[in-house]
Scaffold this active site. Structure first.
Site, PDB file in Angstrom:
ATOM      1  N   LEU A  15       9.181  30.498  91.121  1.00 22.37           N
ATOM      2  CA  LEU A  15       8.159  31.130  91.955  1.00 22.37           C
ATOM      3  C   LEU A  15       6.845  31.278  91.200  1.00 22.37           C
ATOM      4  O   LEU A  15       5.768  31.158  91.796  1.00 22.37           O
ATOM      5  CB  LEU A  15       8.659  32.478  92.487  1.00 22.37           C
ATOM      6  N   LEU A  53       9.902  39.851  77.409  1.00 21.09           N
ATOM      7  CA  LEU A  53       9.613  41.128  78.089  1.00 21.09           C
ATOM      8  C   LEU A  53      10.177  42.330  77.346  1.00 21.09           C
ATOM      9  O   LEU A  53       9.775  43.472  77.606  1.00 21.09           O
ATOM     10  CB  LEU A  53      10.203  41.118  79.504  1.00 21.09           C
ATOM     11  N   SER A  76      17.265  36.039  86.979  1.00 23.25           N
ATOM     12  CA  SER A  76      17.037  35.888  88.421  1.00 23.25           C
ATOM     13  C   SER A  76      18.301  35.535  89.196  1.00 23.25           C
ATOM     14  O   SER A  76      18.231  35.234  90.389  1.00 23.25           O
ATOM     15  CB  SER A  76      15.970  34.820  88.658  1.00 23.25           C
ATOM     16  N   TYR A 140      23.003  41.937  88.451  1.00 20.01           N
ATOM     17  CA  TYR A 140      21.650  41.489  88.770  1.00 20.01           C
ATOM     18  C   TYR A 140      21.059  42.346  89.902  1.00 20.01           C
ATOM     19  O   TYR A 140      19.956  42.899  89.778  1.00 20.01           O
ATOM     20  CB  TYR A 140      21.696  40.006  89.160  1.00 20.01           C
ATOM     21  N   LYS A 144      17.855  45.194  90.176  1.00 17.80           N
ATOM     22  CA  LYS A 144      16.752  45.186  91.153  1.00 17.80           C
ATOM     23  C   LYS A 144      16.649  46.550  91.843  1.00 17.80           C
ATOM     24  O   LYS A 144      15.540  47.026  92.123  1.00 17.80           O
ATOM     25  CB  LYS A 144      16.952  44.067  92.172  1.00 17.80           C
ATOM     26  N   ARG A 178      23.179  30.584 105.908  1.00 16.87           N
ATOM     27  CA  ARG A 178      22.707  31.920 105.529  1.00 16.87           C
ATOM     28  C   ARG A 178      21.188  31.968 105.417  1.00 16.87           C
ATOM     29  O   ARG A 178      20.548  32.952 105.797  1.00 16.87           O
ATOM     30  CB  ARG A 178      23.358  32.325 104.194  1.00 16.87           C
TER      31      ARG A 178
END
Ligand code: NAI
Ligand code: 15L
Length: 268
Positions: A15, A53, A76, A140, A144, A178
């Site tokens: 992205l 990071l 991700s 994961y 989030k 989906r």
């Protein structure tokens, strides 16, 4: 274009490589960063800094003078807890501390996997709104949910604005049934990020980041606050991918799809 530079983490990812050239073409001044080198030609007006990071000082330095941080970096996909921990939890904390220092707005690339264990709605059953319970479908997805709650905390306590994009499936096109529900086109992503940065005020908000899909799983969110409406639709791909099912009953029952069935060991 925003007056101050905009920091984009995860710039070398799928992205990031869509957003960097698209936002640069709108005249934005971008600071790109990732742990892996940027694989494409640097867009006009952009710089790139390689950084992990987990390095808080480095993140703070990179964010100096920025008006917004587009946080797309980190793990991700589903991974063991220890792999997720540093990039997605520690890294997120560094992003929010930098935003607090700079008075910058954070756009957080959250995921449908923070709520992946909600069942898919059948027929005209009610769709879930963004204030539904977190139901992460793995470590994961849990990271989030933590990221969205970090945003909640920093808004309530420090007035750090943040827009949490609960992204469905952002790929060139849907590849299975989906994704007729979850797909977000690259164009709608770019317009969403643009609206979220340019909105005069956002507060803390959460957006279902999917295109205008009639088969969506999702209901109300805070899109009116930033003035975003998706323009594309997964429905255009129904004949191409509508028959592509996994055959796994757990995967097909829950919104998070294949992530829900990874190491699934519940018997009843
Ligand atoms: P990606 O895996 O292609 O990009 C993530 C980038 O983060 C990679 O370039 C990676 O090198 C970088 N990264 C990983 N660990 C790092 C670290 N410790 N320090 C610095 N950089 C690090 O993922 P993609 O598809 O581009 O997704 C971007 C964001 O959007 C991710 O946060 C992902 O969770 C989220 N998202 C994406 C969806 C999609 O459909 N593509 C759906 C839902 C959420
Ligand atoms: C995600 O969160 C992932 O980053 C992406 O690779 C897809 O798996 C997407 O969710 C999805 O649910 O389709």
């Amino acid at each position: 274009a925003p007056q101050k530079p905009v920091l984009l983490t995860g710039a070398s990812g799928n992205l990031g490589r869509v957003l960097a050239p698209a936002l640069a073409a709108q005249g934005w001044t971008l600071r790109l960063t990732d742990i892996t080198p940027f694989p494409d030609a640097l867009p006009a007006g952009a710089s790139f800094t390689r950084l992990d990071l987990s390095e808080g000082l480095g993140v703070a330095r990179l964010a100096e003078g920025c008006g917004a941080i587009l946080h797309f970096g980190g793990i991700s996909v589903e991974q063991p807890f220890e792999a997720v921990l540093s990039p997605n939890l520690r890294g997120l904390y560094h992003i929010y501390e930098a935003a607090r220092r700079e008075g910058a707005r954070v756009l957080f690339a959250s995921s449908n996997h923070s709520i992946g264990f909600h069942e898919r709605p059948q027929g005209n059953e009610a769709k879930i709104d963004v204030d539904c319970a977190f139901r992460p479908d793995g470590y994961y997805g849990l990271s989030k949910a933590y990221g969205e709650l970090m945003g909640r905390l920093y808004w309530d306590k420090h007035g750090v604005e943040n827009v949490n994009l609960r992204i469905g499936s952002c790929f060139p096109k849907p590849v299975n049934a989906r994704m007729l529900s979850t797909w977000l086109s690259f164009g709608d992503l770019t317009r969403l990020v643009t609206a979220a940065v340019e909105a005069p005020r956002s507060g803390h908000c959460v957006i279902w980041a999917c295109s205008n899909n009639p088969a969506t799983f999702w209901g109300r969110d805070h899109r009116d606050r930033i003035g975003w409406q998706p323009q594309d639709t997964a429905e255009d791909y129904r004949t191409e991918v509508g028959h592509i099912l996994s055959g796994d009953p757990v995967e097909e029952r829950y919104q998070g799809g294949g992530y829900t069935s990874i190491e699934y060991s519940r018997s009843a």
